[in-house]
Design an enzyme around this catalytic site. Sequence first.
Site, mmCIF file in Angstrom:
data_model
loop_
_atom_site.group_PDB
_atom_site.id
_atom_site.type_symbol
_atom_site.label_atom_id
_atom_site.label_comp_id
_atom_site.label_asym_id
_atom_site.label_seq_id
_atom_site.Cartn_x
_atom_site.Cartn_y
_atom_site.Cartn_z
ATOM 1 N N ARG A 1 0.836 -1.226 0.000
ATOM 2 C CA ARG A 1 0.000 0.000 0.000
ATOM 3 C C ARG A 1 0.869 1.274 0.000
ATOM 4 O O ARG A 1 0.487 2.303 0.545
ATOM 5 C CB ARG A 1 -0.965 0.037 1.205
ATOM 6 C CG ARG A 1 -1.919 -1.153 1.298
ATOM 7 C CD ARG A 1 -2.980 -1.144 0.208
ATOM 8 N NE ARG A 1 -3.969 -2.172 0.417
ATOM 9 C CZ ARG A 1 -3.917 -3.414 -0.111
ATOM 10 N NH1 ARG A 1 -2.897 -3.776 -0.894
ATOM 11 N NH2 ARG A 1 -4.880 -4.272 0.126
ATOM 12 N N SER B 1 -10.942 -1.211 3.261
ATOM 13 C CA SER B 1 -10.225 -1.395 4.531
ATOM 14 C C SER B 1 -9.889 -0.039 5.126
ATOM 15 O O SER B 1 -9.354 0.830 4.433
ATOM 16 C CB SER B 1 -8.921 -2.152 4.303
ATOM 17 O OG SER B 1 -9.203 -3.442 3.822
ATOM 18 N N GLU C 1 -5.252 3.068 6.287
ATOM 19 C CA GLU C 1 -5.087 2.959 4.832
ATOM 20 C C GLU C 1 -5.915 4.066 4.161
ATOM 21 O O GLU C 1 -5.535 4.615 3.139
ATOM 22 C CB GLU C 1 -5.571 1.581 4.362
ATOM 23 C CG GLU C 1 -5.503 1.410 2.854
ATOM 24 C CD GLU C 1 -5.944 0.019 2.379
ATOM 25 O OE1 GLU C 1 -5.540 -0.985 2.967
ATOM 26 O OE2 GLU C 1 -6.694 -0.029 1.390
HETATM 27 N N1 EPU Z 1 -10.837 -12.399 9.621
HETATM 28 C C1 EPU Z 1 -11.528 -12.595 10.797
HETATM 29 N N2 EPU Z 1 -12.455 -11.645 11.150
HETATM 30 C C2 EPU Z 1 -12.702 -10.535 10.416
HETATM 31 C C3 EPU Z 1 -11.975 -10.341 9.220
HETATM 32 C C4 EPU Z 1 -11.041 -11.287 8.852
HETATM 33 O O1 EPU Z 1 -11.328 -13.560 11.494
HETATM 34 O O2 EPU Z 1 -13.547 -9.725 10.807
HETATM 35 C C5 EPU Z 1 -9.866 -13.442 9.221
HETATM 36 C C6 EPU Z 1 -10.339 -14.141 7.956
HETATM 37 O O3 EPU Z 1 -11.214 -15.201 8.257
HETATM 38 C C7 EPU Z 1 -9.021 -14.614 7.359
HETATM 39 C C8 EPU Z 1 -8.040 -13.517 7.760
HETATM 40 O O4 EPU Z 1 -8.645 -12.839 8.864
HETATM 41 O O5 EPU Z 1 -8.606 -15.809 7.949
HETATM 42 C C9 EPU Z 1 -7.756 -12.549 6.619
HETATM 43 O O6 EPU Z 1 -8.985 -11.927 6.220
HETATM 44 P P1 EPU Z 1 -9.298 -11.487 4.695
HETATM 45 O O7 EPU Z 1 -9.091 -12.647 3.791
HETATM 46 O O8 EPU Z 1 -10.599 -10.811 4.702
HETATM 47 O O9 EPU Z 1 -8.140 -10.516 4.357
HETATM 48 P P2 EPU Z 1 -7.660 -9.179 5.043
HETATM 49 O O10 EPU Z 1 -6.227 -9.351 5.419
HETATM 50 O O11 EPU Z 1 -8.578 -8.748 6.139
HETATM 51 C C10 EPU Z 1 -6.792 -8.095 2.817
HETATM 52 C C11 EPU Z 1 -6.812 -6.726 2.206
HETATM 53 C C12 EPU Z 1 -8.099 -6.499 1.421
HETATM 54 C C13 EPU Z 1 -8.270 -7.597 0.382
HETATM 55 C C14 EPU Z 1 -8.243 -8.957 1.091
HETATM 56 C C15 EPU Z 1 -8.319 -10.116 0.127
HETATM 57 C C16 EPU Z 1 -5.650 -5.059 3.532
HETATM 58 C C17 EPU Z 1 -5.767 -4.042 4.610
HETATM 59 N N3 EPU Z 1 -6.769 -5.715 3.240
HETATM 60 O O12 EPU Z 1 -7.795 -8.149 3.851
HETATM 61 O O13 EPU Z 1 -7.950 -5.263 0.744
HETATM 62 O O14 EPU Z 1 -9.484 -7.432 -0.336
HETATM 63 O O15 EPU Z 1 -7.036 -9.083 1.829
HETATM 64 O O16 EPU Z 1 -7.114 -10.268 -0.556
HETATM 65 O O17 EPU Z 1 -4.558 -5.253 2.988
HETATM 66 C C18 EPU Z 1 -8.345 -2.926 0.970
HETATM 67 O O18 EPU Z 1 -7.134 -2.785 1.041
HETATM 68 O O19 EPU Z 1 -9.149 -1.946 0.995
HETATM 69 C C19 EPU Z 1 -8.902 -4.265 0.917
HETATM 70 C C20 EPU Z 1 -10.207 -4.504 1.031
#
Ligand code: EPU
Length: 300
Positions: free
Chosen positions: A173, A224, A294
């Site tokens: 990012r 996010s 972010e």
């Molecule tokens: N999780 C939870 N509870 C929650 C949210 C997530 O337990 O409320 C767990 C999920 O079950 C999973 C892990 O945390 O095991 C990761 O969650 P997720 O796959 O949703 O990915 P993330 O790390 O929360 C990132 C990016 C998103 C992108 C997704 C998918 C960032 C800040 N976020 O989210 O990007 O869509 O991966 O690749 O890097 C963005 O940057 O605006 C964004 C939406």
Amino acid sequence: MTQEQIAAYKTAIPETKDNEPMAGHTSFRIGGPARLYTVAPSSDALIQAVQTAQEIGIPFYVYGGGSNLLVSDDGYQGVLIQAANRSLTIEGNVVHAEAGAVTALVARKSVEAGLTGFEWAIGVPGTIGGALYGNAGCYGGEMKDVVKSVEAYRLKDGERVRLSNADCRFGYRESFFKREPHLILSGELELAPSPDPKASKARMEEIIQTRKEKQPLGQSSCGSVFKNPPGESAGRLIDKLSLKGTRIGEIEVSAKHGNFFVNQGHARAQDVIALISLIKMKVRDELGIELMEEVQYLGF
Ligand code: EPU
């Protein structure tokens, strides 16, 4: 801004609007009025608007899709310029997209043209300019994997420059554009011929489905709110502390994903700031982790 400056800007860029409510231009549906508001339909128009603001000495800010932006309730006392240069051409394996091109549309068109490597971007809201600025990424891909070059207007000396992928100094990012003010005009993305175009299409549909399941897509948010701390998920941490559903005024931590704040009606930017502070404090006090935003702030 003085009345003279406002009048001078409007004389030079006549299609400018006064006091445009930004709640109508952000995916958060939050934000007071931009004192001056210009939609720039081409790269030349974009440069002209920026040059004019610089010459007159008024503050300006360029945005694309408004999908990662929190605008203050008091609005913005300057000229807000929307990059609406949306041209998109594909030659061989190279996609040329102007800053205002909608990222998800570029993903779809690249797959329709028989290319692979940009399927993941179907899950990125906003425009190519914003995606380049923040090195957007999801589901295993990020801009830095596909960028061949970026064409930009360097604000300090008014030079039109072409930056290579390495020049863009992409990180998680992060990009050079966050450190050295540039107006991003367009990007060249280098993809590959898809050995199985049907699989590319299926991959896109799968991403759309996963996002619907995991992210509160039908609701107004900025994507996010926080960056993920190294090796962690901000959403998972917020969830672990049982902070989902925490609400201040009309802004609430989504019950679906802890890193999304959803506007339940007429949320105020001030309440979003308070909720961000509260979540940061809890995560710091209880887990010893410092969350970083972010979302981009404007007008505070
Ligand atoms: N999780 C939870 N509870 C929650 C949210 C997530 O337990 O409320 C767990 C999920 O079950 C999973 C892990 O945390 O095991 C990761 O969650 P997720 O796959 O949703 O990915 P993330 O790390 O929360 C990132 C990016 C998103 C992108 C997704 C998918 C960032 C800040 N976020 O989210 O990007 O869509 O991966 O690749 O890097 C963005 O940057 O605006 C964004 C939406």
